[in-house]
Design an enzyme around this catalytic site. Structure first.
Site, PDB file in Angstrom:
ATOM      1  N   SER A 211       0.957  -1.231   0.000  1.00  0.00           N
ATOM      2  CA  SER A 211      -0.029  -0.165  -0.037  1.00  0.00           C
ATOM      3  C   SER A 211       0.852   1.218  -0.013  1.00  0.00           C
ATOM      4  O   SER A 211       1.687   1.611  -0.938  1.00  0.00           O
ATOM      5  CB  SER A 211      -0.795   0.003   1.292  1.00  0.00           C
ATOM      6  OG  SER A 211      -2.148   0.914   0.802  1.00  0.00           O
ATOM      7  N   ASP A 336      -8.441  -5.117  -4.590  1.00  0.00           N
ATOM      8  CA  ASP A 336      -7.694  -4.335  -3.855  1.00  0.00           C
ATOM      9  C   ASP A 336      -8.911  -3.140  -3.381  1.00  0.00           C
ATOM     10  O   ASP A 336      -8.655  -2.509  -2.260  1.00  0.00           O
ATOM     11  CB  ASP A 336      -6.753  -3.814  -4.565  1.00  0.00           C
ATOM     12  CG  ASP A 336      -5.303  -4.332  -3.864  1.00  0.00           C
ATOM     13  OD1 ASP A 336      -5.356  -4.451  -2.515  1.00  0.00           O
ATOM     14  OD2 ASP A 336      -4.247  -4.365  -4.392  1.00  0.00           O
ATOM     15  N   HIS A 455      -7.850  -5.759  -0.038  1.00  0.00           N
ATOM     16  CA  HIS A 455      -6.579  -4.765  -0.050  1.00  0.00           C
ATOM     17  C   HIS A 455      -5.989  -5.659   1.626  1.00  0.00           C
ATOM     18  O   HIS A 455      -6.595  -5.744   2.560  1.00  0.00           O
ATOM     19  CB  HIS A 455      -7.251  -3.308   0.304  1.00  0.00           C
ATOM     20  CG  HIS A 455      -5.828  -2.460   0.345  1.00  0.00           C
ATOM     21  ND1 HIS A 455      -4.827  -2.389  -0.582  1.00  0.00           N
ATOM     22  CD2 HIS A 455      -5.429  -1.809   1.402  1.00  0.00           C
ATOM     23  CE1 HIS A 455      -3.885  -1.459  -0.334  1.00  0.00           C
ATOM     24  NE2 HIS A 455      -4.274  -1.001   0.782  1.00  0.00           N
TER      25      HIS A 455
END
Length: 558
Positions: A211, A336, A455
């Site tokens: 991320s 995600d 995610h």
């Protein structure tokens, strides 16, 4: 039976006594002593926690060398994470004195030397995060022990400033920003100078992150300041091209922070901010509002890296020549965008509630607002092209998740993979998509049964959680974690995820400008787990079709 127990105890004690340990290690700051953890027959891991790689940083200043210490420093406890706002944005915790790192070194019968080194950069939207002890519900997600032991690599995790203290910028030389990136760079440089004493190879350093950590990895490879320090890099679900990763109007956030702490927004602002208490500055971060289809949460992240003319001398797209010698592996989770789109359109997550088509259109309008009035209609036509005249709720909800995934992660990651391959000289490029279904999906679970890898779902497999907390996982998850650790550590060792100490289930083809191949990673991999041109139709939509619409240039230039 008693004799058997005694025999086992003797064998185990002999084995663990024979497993090697570094003991006291000399660093540039002084001696450090960690803990040795026996892992069975002739295997152990040395763990060093809380080694300072820089001094306590000044407010809005680059990190400075640590002055060192006398005697032997006990490196057995994690340091504090960097000062940051709580998830509910109601309080702050952590410390300004937070530039520390942790090291895991695996050993067999003999003390290790010359091992590949993997440096972890955590995510958290540049606003929160840490790798110093438990992350969530007393669970330490970022322990390097499994990766180090299974892959025979040295693992390092580092602290870096986040939020106001890490990324506030006025967009000029008065308050240039990127302090968190400078911290990461200082840690990489410290590792390069000191890791040989811990059994690591300073000329074989891989940085990896997820991320905002994945975007940080990307920025570190693009900065000219890391020339010669980084050999390879892995970006998971985040790169420099992500719409949330680079702040194009930093002054706005700086003025909002100044207003929140009572500083003037004129030429006295920077001096006033620098003299303000660090906790007040941390709490003054621009609030991340609850998302909606018209104002998606991801567009609210106002503190992030900036083009400062120094760490990032130019826009990221123009800096890929700096990564030409770096081997690069990058990818996304196939859903995600799920948790983000769920925040923007809450009905998505409710199995008993319908999501109006209008909400999907509103989300697209918000994402395409700089691309001219026709952009959202063109994009909607693409995402709804397989709906038919009466689309099912699953079709509508999945389209919304696809839009979030593409815009926030997949298209930018593919963009940067193409840029890396196009600029690479000796550096190799690898692309992946993780498609393992979410553990939260299915009958009797909160998520729809079609939800794939959400995610952060990759983190548990990268860090070997199915092995360390076996009751929470099945055999398929242990298989998958083994595959991921094999690919990641082979890549760190050789620059090729297929070649190294560990066997892999499927040969991962390299990505080139002419052969845009990728690996689809899940627990049930076989020869058909490779593909090419990942979601090319949608990559072209976002990178070519929409930006070329009339009026896009004018909006973008503001």
């Amino acid at each position: 039976m008693e004799k058997l127990k005694i025999l086992f105890a003797v064998v185990f004690s002999v084995a663990t006594a024979s497993a090697a340990s570094l003991g006291v290690v000399q660093t540039e700051g002084g001696g450090v002593q960690g803990l040795n953890i026996p892992l069975g027959l002739l295997r152990s891991v040395d763990v060093f926690k809380g080694i300072p790689f820089a001094a306590k940083p000044g407010t809005f200043e680059k990190p400075q060398p640590h002055p060192g210490w006398d005697g032997i420093r006990k490196a057995t406890k994690f340091a504090s994470r960097c000062l940051q706002i709580s998830m509910l944005q109601t309080s702050s915790f952590g410390s300004e004195d937070c530039l520390y790192l942790n090291i895991w070194v695996p050993h067999g019968r003999h003390v290790s030397s010359g091992l590949p080194v993997m440096i972890w950069l955590y995510g958290g939207g540049f606003l929160v995060g840490g790798s110093m002890g438990p992350n969530f519900l007393n669970n330490y997600l970022y322990s390097g022990q499994e990766i180090a032991d299974k892959g025979k690599v040295v693992v390092v995790s580092v602290g870096y400033r986040v939020g106001t203290l890490g990324f506030l910028s006025t967009g000029d030389s008065l308050l240039p920003g990127n302090y968190g990136l400078w911290d990461q760079h200082a840690a990489i440089a410290w590792v390069h100078r000191n890791i040989r004493s811990f059994g690591g190879d300073p000329d074989n350093i891989t940085i990896f992150g997820e991320s905002a950590g994945g975007a940080s990895v990307s920025f570190q490879t693009l900065s000219p300041h890391n020339k010669g320090l980084i050999k390879r890099a892995i970006s998971q679900s985040g790169v420099a091209s992500c719409p949330w990763a680079l702040n194009r109007n930093p002054r706005k956030a700086a003025e909002e922070v100044a207003e929140n702490v009572g500083c003037p927004a004129d030429d006295r602002m920077v001096a006033c901010l620098k003299s303000t208490d660090a906790r007040n500055l941390t709490m003054a971060v621009p609030r991340v509002a609850q998302g909606s289809p018209d104002y998606p949460g991801v567009t609210n992240l106002l503190l992030s890296p900036v083009v400062d003319g120094d760490f990032l001398p130019d826009r990221p797209a123009n800096l890929f020549h700096n990564a030409a010698e770096v081997d690069y592996l990058a990818g996304v989770n196939d859903m995600d965008g799920h948790i983000f789109t769920l925040q923007d359109i809450p009905s998505l997550g409710d199995k008993n509630q319908e999501t109006p088509v209008e909400d999907v259109k509103r989300l697209l309008t918000a994402y395409t607002k700089e691309m001219g009035p026709a952009a959202s209609e063109i994009a909607f036509a693409e995402y709804s092209s397989n709906w038919g005249s009466t689309p099912s709720q699953d079709s509508i909800k999945r389209a919304a998740v696809d839009i979030g995934t593409d815009y926030i992660f997949l298209v930018p990651v593919q963009t940067d993979i193409y840029l890396h391959a196009a600029n690479a000289r000796s550096g190799r490029t690898y692309s992946y998509r993780l498609s393992e279904p979410s553990l939260m999906a299915g009958p009797g679970k909160p998520y729809h049964d079609w939800v794939g890898a959400d995610h952060m779902d990759d983190l548990q497999y990268v860090f070997g959680k199915p092995f360390t907390t076996p009751k929470a996982y099945g055999d398929r998850h242990r298989d998958l974690s083994g595959f991921v650790i094999a690919y990641w550590t082979n890549f760190a060792r050789t620059g090729n995820p297929n070649k190294g100490n560990l066997k892999v289930p499927v040969t991962w083809p390299a990505f080139t400008s002419t052969e845009a191949q990728f690996l689809d990673i899940n627990a049930k991999m076989n020869e058909s787990s490779t593909g090419r041109d990942m979601r090319l139709r949608f990559v072209r939509l976002w990178t070519s079709t929409l930006p070329s619409l009339p009026s896009y240039g004018a909006a973008d230039a503001q």
